[in-house]
Design a protein around this motif. Structure first.
Motif, short mmCIF file in Angstrom:
data_model
loop_
_atom_site.label_atom_id
_atom_site.label_comp_id
_atom_site.label_asym_id
_atom_site.label_seq_id
_atom_site.Cartn_x
_atom_site.Cartn_y
_atom_site.Cartn_z
N ILE A 68 0.76 -1.04 0.09
CA ILE A 68 0.26 0.00 -0.10
C ILE A 68 0.83 1.38 0.03
O ILE A 68 0.49 2.14 -0.75
CB ILE A 68 -0.91 0.03 1.29
N TYR A 138 -8.18 -3.35 0.62
CA TYR A 138 -6.84 -4.25 0.35
C TYR A 138 -7.44 -5.67 1.09
O TYR A 138 -7.46 -5.51 2.42
CB TYR A 138 -5.71 -3.94 0.87
N LEU A 147 -9.11 1.86 2.62
CA LEU A 147 -8.24 2.94 2.28
C LEU A 147 -9.23 3.99 1.80
O LEU A 147 -10.06 3.77 1.03
CB LEU A 147 -7.28 2.63 1.38
N GLY A 153 -4.93 7.85 0.15
CA GLY A 153 -4.79 6.09 0.48
C GLY A 153 -4.60 6.26 1.80
O GLY A 153 -4.16 5.29 2.50
#
Length: 278
Positions: A68, A138, A147, A153
């Protein structure tokens, strides 16, 4: 007036199975209605090229947080994608080609960029239809990381999710697990189309609003509420028989609802109008 569905490439696309749907292709087909000159393959290639960079950078990384972090760094720092705070309701924010060109958008179209680049790089990313604010997840076995791509993010824990609900609705709405469920790519595309339907209706561009509303029902033929909207837009486009059919479909799918009597009255009035016209 209603379109010939066979002439609309989105019709055959929408009738693919969920696992055959390509999110970016669908978003670009939506954009092609407003920008008929765009070359879809060029934009897909752009997503592929960005994913190549991310894939190389996450090689050897095993932790989701590393994946990420690299994706965030690349998209939001190096490529400068950002939320369009100053002009949030601009029509262009709903079109993937515009977002890729200007590098700014709203949560759902930035989410499409994030998901599609990440997936191409091998990351397990899905969409989440959080109320009034699209999120990305995710998702691995026994692990969900939420996110907010509109906030570069940012990781969304329960406190931030509750704060987002409060900010969006101005009241104390309980956070429910169903709000955080994975959504299908068809549902993501339908959410973009609903945004456009509302925008075109506010602009009184009822022909364009009808096109987007029809496309929603091709993607999600069992979604009752969209047929009510479709019935209204058929009426605004003087397609009265189609309006009746859409309202009747809404009643069949929705069952008894608080607006049942009002919709039935709409149908009766349209039937009277048709009898006078005939």
């Amino acid at each position: 007036m209603p379109k010939n569905t066979k002439s609309d490439p989105f019709f055959s696309f929408a009738n693919l199975d969920n696992d055959e749907i390509q999110l970016a292709t669908g978003a670009l087909l939506i954009a092609q209605s407003e920008y008929p000159e765009i070359n879809i393959e060029d934009y897909l290639r752009q997503l592929d090229e960005m994913a190549d960079v991310v894939r190389e950078r996450i090689q050897g990384a095993t932790l989701p947080e590393q994946h990420i972090s690299e994706l965030n760094r690349y998209l939001f720092e190096e490529k400068s994608f950002t939320g369009n705070i100053d002009n949030y309701y601009a029509l262009g924010n709903n079109f993937l080609n515009v977002v890729l060109k200007k590098k700014t958008g709203i949560p759902i179209t930035l989410g499409v960029v994030y998901i599609e680049v990440g997936r191409r790089a091998g990351l397990p990313l899905v969409g989440v239809n959080f109320p009034s604010h699209f999120l990305v997840k995710y998702q691995r076995e026994h692990l969900d990381i939420l996110l907010d791509v509109f906030e570069n993010g940012m990781f969304m824990d329960e406190d931030r999710l509750r704060a987002k609900l409060q900010a969006n609705f101005g009241e104390d709405i309980p956070l429910e697990r169903s709000m955080l469920a994975e959504t299908t790519d068809k549902e993501i595309l339908a959410r973009i189309l609903r945004n456009l339907t509302r925008a075109y209706t506010l602009l009184e561009q009822y022909d364009k609003a009808l096109t987007t509303a029809e496309r929603i029902t091709w993607l999600l033929p069992e979604a009752a509420g969209d047929y009510r909207t479709l019935g209204y837009l058929y009426y605004k486009n003087h397609a009265y028989s189609e309006s009746i059919t859409a309202f009747e479909t809404y009643l069949q799918l929705a069952g008894e609802t608080p607006d049942t009597a009002a919709v039935e009255q709409n149908i009766q009035q349209l039937q009277k109008l048709l009898s006078r016209l005939n």
